[in-house]
Scaffold this motif. Structure first.
Motif, PDB file in Angstrom:
ATOM      1  N   MET A   1      -4.813  -3.612  -3.796  1.00 25.60           N
ATOM      2  CA  MET A   1      -5.467  -4.913  -3.848  1.00 25.60           C
ATOM      3  C   MET A   1      -6.037  -5.233  -5.232  1.00 25.60           C
ATOM      4  SD  MET A   1      -4.884  -5.656  -0.775  1.00 25.60           S
ATOM      5  CE  MET A   1      -4.471  -4.760   0.722  1.00 25.60           C
TER       6      MET A   1
ATOM      7  N   CYS B   1      -5.379  -8.790  -6.499  1.00 31.22           N
ATOM      8  CA  CYS B   1      -5.531  -9.868  -5.507  1.00 31.22           C
ATOM      9  C   CYS B   1      -6.815 -10.652  -5.755  1.00 31.22           C
ATOM     10  CB  CYS B   1      -5.542  -9.294  -4.098  1.00 31.22           C
ATOM     11  SG  CYS B   1      -3.995  -8.495  -3.636  1.00 31.22           S
TER      12      CYS B   1
ATOM     13  N   LEU C   1      -8.316 -12.547  -3.347  1.00 24.45           N
ATOM     14  CA  LEU C   1      -9.136 -12.422  -2.154  1.00 24.45           C
ATOM     15  C   LEU C   1      -9.720 -11.018  -2.029  1.00 24.45           C
ATOM     16  CD1 LEU C   1      -6.851 -14.313   0.394  1.00 24.45           C
ATOM     17  CD2 LEU C   1      -8.805 -15.207  -0.872  1.00 24.45           C
TER      18      LEU C   1
ATOM     19  N   ASP D   1     -10.619  -7.361  -0.532  1.00 28.26           N
ATOM     20  CA  ASP D   1      -9.718  -6.351   0.021  1.00 28.26           C
ATOM     21  C   ASP D   1      -9.570  -6.465   1.534  1.00 28.26           C
ATOM     22  OD1 ASP D   1      -9.638  -5.555  -2.563  1.00 28.26           O
ATOM     23  OD2 ASP D   1     -10.529  -3.574  -2.250  1.00 28.26           O
TER      24      ASP D   1
ATOM     25  N   MET E   1      -7.404  -9.404   2.559  1.00 21.12           N
ATOM     26  CA  MET E   1      -5.991  -9.159   2.295  1.00 21.12           C
ATOM     27  C   MET E   1      -5.390  -8.210   3.326  1.00 21.12           C
ATOM     28  SD  MET E   1      -4.599 -10.906  -0.047  1.00 21.12           S
ATOM     29  CE  MET E   1      -3.102  -9.935  -0.048  1.00 21.12           C
TER      30      MET E   1
ATOM     31  N   ILE F   1      -4.696 -10.118   6.451  1.00 23.08           N
ATOM     32  CA  ILE F   1      -3.531 -10.992   6.290  1.00 23.08           C
ATOM     33  C   ILE F   1      -2.240 -10.166   6.397  1.00 23.08           C
ATOM     34  CG2 ILE F   1      -2.260 -12.465   4.681  1.00 23.08           C
ATOM     35  CD1 ILE F   1      -4.958 -13.400   3.588  1.00 23.08           C
ATOM     36  N   LEU F   2      -2.188  -9.064   5.674  1.00 27.54           N
ATOM     37  CA  LEU F   2      -0.986  -8.236   5.677  1.00 27.54           C
ATOM     38  C   LEU F   2      -0.724  -7.627   7.058  1.00 27.54           C
ATOM     39  CD1 LEU F   2      -1.417  -6.400   2.244  1.00 27.54           C
ATOM     40  CD2 LEU F   2       0.170  -8.250   2.785  1.00 27.54           C
TER      41      LEU F   2
ATOM     42  N   TRP G   1       1.642  -1.203  -2.800  1.00 27.87           N
ATOM     43  CA  TRP G   1       1.849  -1.846  -1.506  1.00 27.87           C
ATOM     44  C   TRP G   1       2.671  -0.945  -0.595  1.00 27.87           C
ATOM     45  CZ3 TRP G   1       2.435  -7.736  -0.625  1.00 27.87           C
ATOM     46  CH2 TRP G   1       1.288  -8.386  -1.094  1.00 27.87           C
TER      47      TRP G   1
END
Length: 265
Positions: free
Chosen positions: A21, A24, A26, A28, A31, A34-35, A53
């Motif tokens: 992250m 990113c 946003l 952690d 995120m 979302i993921l 990732w």
């Protein structure tokens, strides 16, 4: 492989998630949420975005989050169909009963052939499938990953039948494989349990005798495998508690057990 390990969240390597992250905008946690809501196909593609990732998607914490997200969705009612061809080949496909798709999606089966014989399914739980034939394999069809499990060096002497069971210890967040070795008519030669988290086998003491009727467990309830069996108490259902590592007997006076199936009396 790490995707099929189930360590508790506090054992997660935080630097991996942090590195994933790093660029990113946003937070952690946002995120990760979302993921975790992405479909499996997207996760498999996004593993190629970058190494952090790829490592993130392989952590037990993310796998558990992703599975929990989709298993709680009432529209995500899917099951795997395994078919055996005349040439001893096994194929697998995924069917979502809430989808408008008329045909199931073909998925990669890790070992379609083993010495001209397909692997049999011991059981499945929480998205992980245990396969057996000339060895034990853990298969995560969502992540398209598998891991072969080496048998222990334990020797139980001569035996007549070996039966495997598959379960999940929710308290320890650990998948277990139970191996029952029967000797003669009503004698247990030995029992051992494999832990995915420790990647090791452990011998279990049994204080009563029974004989299982099949080479795999008949059903998995709340993470515990059950076998139809015969014992000194007659026809019974034997349960293995994967958390306490003990066997229990359930009386089945209304069932008539046969080698080929069950008859309700």
């Amino acid at each position: 492989m790490t995707p099929i390990r189930t360590e508790s969240p506090e054992k997660i390597k935080e630097p991996i998630a942090a590195n994933a992250m790093a660029n990113c905008v946003l937070h952690d946690d946002i995120m990760l949420c979302i993921l975790a809501r992405l479909p499996v196909k997207s996760i498999l593609r996004f593993r190629s975005v970058c190494k952090p990732w790829c490592e993130l998607f392989s952590t037990p914490h993310f796998v558990k989050m992703h599975h929990g997200q989709f298993s709680s969705d009432p529209k995500n009612q899917s099951f795997i169909i395994c078919s055996k061809t005349a040439k001893f080949c096994t194929t697998a496909s995924l069917l979502n009963i809430e989808s408008n798709e008329k045909k199931p999606t073909i998925i990669d089966y890790p070992y379609p052939y083993i010495n001209n014989r397909p692997k049999s399914i011991v059981g499945c739980y929480n998205g992980l499938i245990c396969l057996n034939d000339c060895g034990i394999t853990m298969w995560n069809p969502a992540m398209n990953l598998s891991k072969s499990i080496q048998l222990s060096n334990a020797y139980f002497g001569g035996f007549e039948r070996v039966s495997l069971g598959f379960g999940y210890d929710a308290k320890g967040a650990d998948f277990k494989v139970v191996r029952i070795v029967n000797f003669l008519e009503m004698s247990i030669a030995g029992v051992e349990v494999y832990s995915v988290n420790s990647d090791s086998w452990r011998t279990i003491e049994v204080d009563f005798q029974f004989r299982v009727l099949r080479t795999t467990c008949d059903v998995i309830v709340n993470g515990n495998p059950y076998w139809l069996a015969k014992s000194d108490h007659g026809e019974v259902l034997v349960c293995f508690d994967v958390t306490k590592l003990v066997f229990k007997i359930v009386s089945l006076s209304s069932l008539s057990l046969k080698e080929g199936g069950v008859t309700i009396g």
